[in-house]
Design a protein around this motif. Structure first.
Motif, PDB file in Angstrom:
ATOM      1  N   ASN A 147       9.078   0.166  -0.242  1.00  0.00           N
ATOM      2  CA  ASN A 147       8.971  -1.174  -0.799  1.00  0.00           C
ATOM      3  C   ASN A 147       9.328  -1.102  -2.266  1.00  0.00           C
ATOM      4  O   ASN A 147       9.036  -0.102  -2.942  1.00  0.00           O
ATOM      5  CB  ASN A 147       7.546  -1.716  -0.652  1.00  0.00           C
ATOM      6  N   TYR A 149       9.137  -3.324  -5.951  1.00  0.00           N
ATOM      7  CA  TYR A 149       8.457  -4.435  -6.621  1.00  0.00           C
ATOM      8  C   TYR A 149       9.002  -4.551  -8.038  1.00  0.00           C
ATOM      9  O   TYR A 149       8.922  -3.599  -8.823  1.00  0.00           O
ATOM     10  CB  TYR A 149       6.946  -4.186  -6.666  1.00  0.00           C
ATOM     11  N   TRP A 159       9.654  -8.944  -4.529  1.00  0.00           N
ATOM     12  CA  TRP A 159       9.190  -7.850  -3.670  1.00  0.00           C
ATOM     13  C   TRP A 159      10.207  -7.717  -2.559  1.00  0.00           C
ATOM     14  O   TRP A 159      10.445  -8.653  -1.801  1.00  0.00           O
ATOM     15  CB  TRP A 159       7.813  -8.185  -3.122  1.00  0.00           C
ATOM     16  N   ASP A 161      10.722  -5.778   0.820  1.00  0.00           N
ATOM     17  CA  ASP A 161       9.910  -5.021   1.772  1.00  0.00           C
ATOM     18  C   ASP A 161      10.703  -3.860   2.366  1.00  0.00           C
ATOM     19  O   ASP A 161      11.846  -3.596   1.974  1.00  0.00           O
ATOM     20  CB  ASP A 161       9.327  -5.940   2.838  1.00  0.00           C
ATOM     21  N   GLU A 162      10.111  -3.178   3.341  1.00  0.00           N
ATOM     22  CA  GLU A 162      10.741  -1.982   3.906  1.00  0.00           C
ATOM     23  C   GLU A 162      12.044  -2.282   4.620  1.00  0.00           C
ATOM     24  O   GLU A 162      12.856  -1.384   4.840  1.00  0.00           O
ATOM     25  CB  GLU A 162       9.780  -1.230   4.817  1.00  0.00           C
ATOM     26  N   LYS A 164      14.151  -4.308   3.191  1.00  0.00           N
ATOM     27  CA  LYS A 164      14.904  -4.775   2.023  1.00  0.00           C
ATOM     28  C   LYS A 164      15.074  -6.294   2.033  1.00  0.00           C
ATOM     29  O   LYS A 164      16.040  -6.831   1.514  1.00  0.00           O
ATOM     30  CB  LYS A 164      16.241  -4.051   1.893  1.00  0.00           C
ATOM     31  N   LYS A 177      -0.500  -8.414  -3.215  1.00  0.00           N
ATOM     32  CA  LYS A 177       0.196  -7.164  -3.529  1.00  0.00           C
ATOM     33  C   LYS A 177       0.391  -7.027  -5.035  1.00  0.00           C
ATOM     34  O   LYS A 177       0.204  -5.943  -5.590  1.00  0.00           O
ATOM     35  CB  LYS A 177       1.543  -7.098  -2.798  1.00  0.00           C
TER      36      LYS A 177
END
Length: 192
Positions: A147, A149, A159, A161-162, A164, A177
């Motif tokens: 991840n 940020y 952000w 995420d995994e 993208k 988060k």
């Protein structure tokens, strides 16, 4: 300056240095405090900071602190400083079934980027032969989730995420988060 960035700046400036190691010569910073309006400009600036920090890691002062109480196989927090300013904090936690790391990137004592990586092993590291219906540990079969940020003026601006994919700032996960990461970096700074 927001309350979060002010608090981080104060914490960074007040903490003493411990063990210090030197490597290659210092290269001057390429940035000055800048006001950027668009997300694209802000992310480009953050990418410059990221590249600068990684290109100069060998010239920074390094402080390692063991952090064994947070995982089964131990952990370490690494502080990279440049003329007493934090440039990078790296937290690494090892476990029987994986590894978790956070990298916090700074410029001018402000947090700009956090890279989070979770590695999940295919089997516990102690499984060197198949056992109990599980295959043997093989690092090549690990699953990696990352991840990213991005922070600007003390707040998270994006952000990824995994997958993208950008997480909506209107999502409650996003706010949670952001707060979790700001608390985590404050806790890391207290370890120094």
């Amino acid at each position: 300056m927001t309350n979060n960035s002010l608090m981080l700046s104060l914490l960074i400036g007040l903490l003493p240095l411990t063990h210090i190691a030197h490597a290659k010569p210092y290269q001057p910073a390429l940035h000055q405090p800048v006001k950027l309006n668009s997300l694209a400009q802000q992310k480009q600036y953050i990418r410059q900071i990221y590249a600068e920090v990684n290109n100069n890691l060998g010239s920074y002062q390094l402080t390692n602190i063991d952090n064994h109480g947070h995982s089964t196989e131990g952990g370490v927090i690494k502080f990279y400083t440049d003329q007493n300013q934090i440039r990078l904090i790296e937290e690494i936690y090892y476990g029987e079934t994986g590894k978790y790391s956070l990298q916090y990137y700074f410029a001018n004592n402000d947090l700009y980027f956090v890279f989070e990586q979770t590695v999940r092993y295919n089997a516990p590291i102690s499984f060197d032969t198949p056992s109990l219906g599980m295959e043997a540990f093989d690092i090549k079969k690990s699953k990696i989730a990352e991840n990213r940020y991005y922070f600007y003026n003390g707040s998270m601006i994006q952000w990824l995420d995994e997958d993208k994919q950008s997480v909506s700032p209107n999502n409650s996960r996003y706010i949670n988060k952001q707060n979790q990461l700001l608390r985590a970096v404050e806790n890391a700074l207290r370890q120094r």
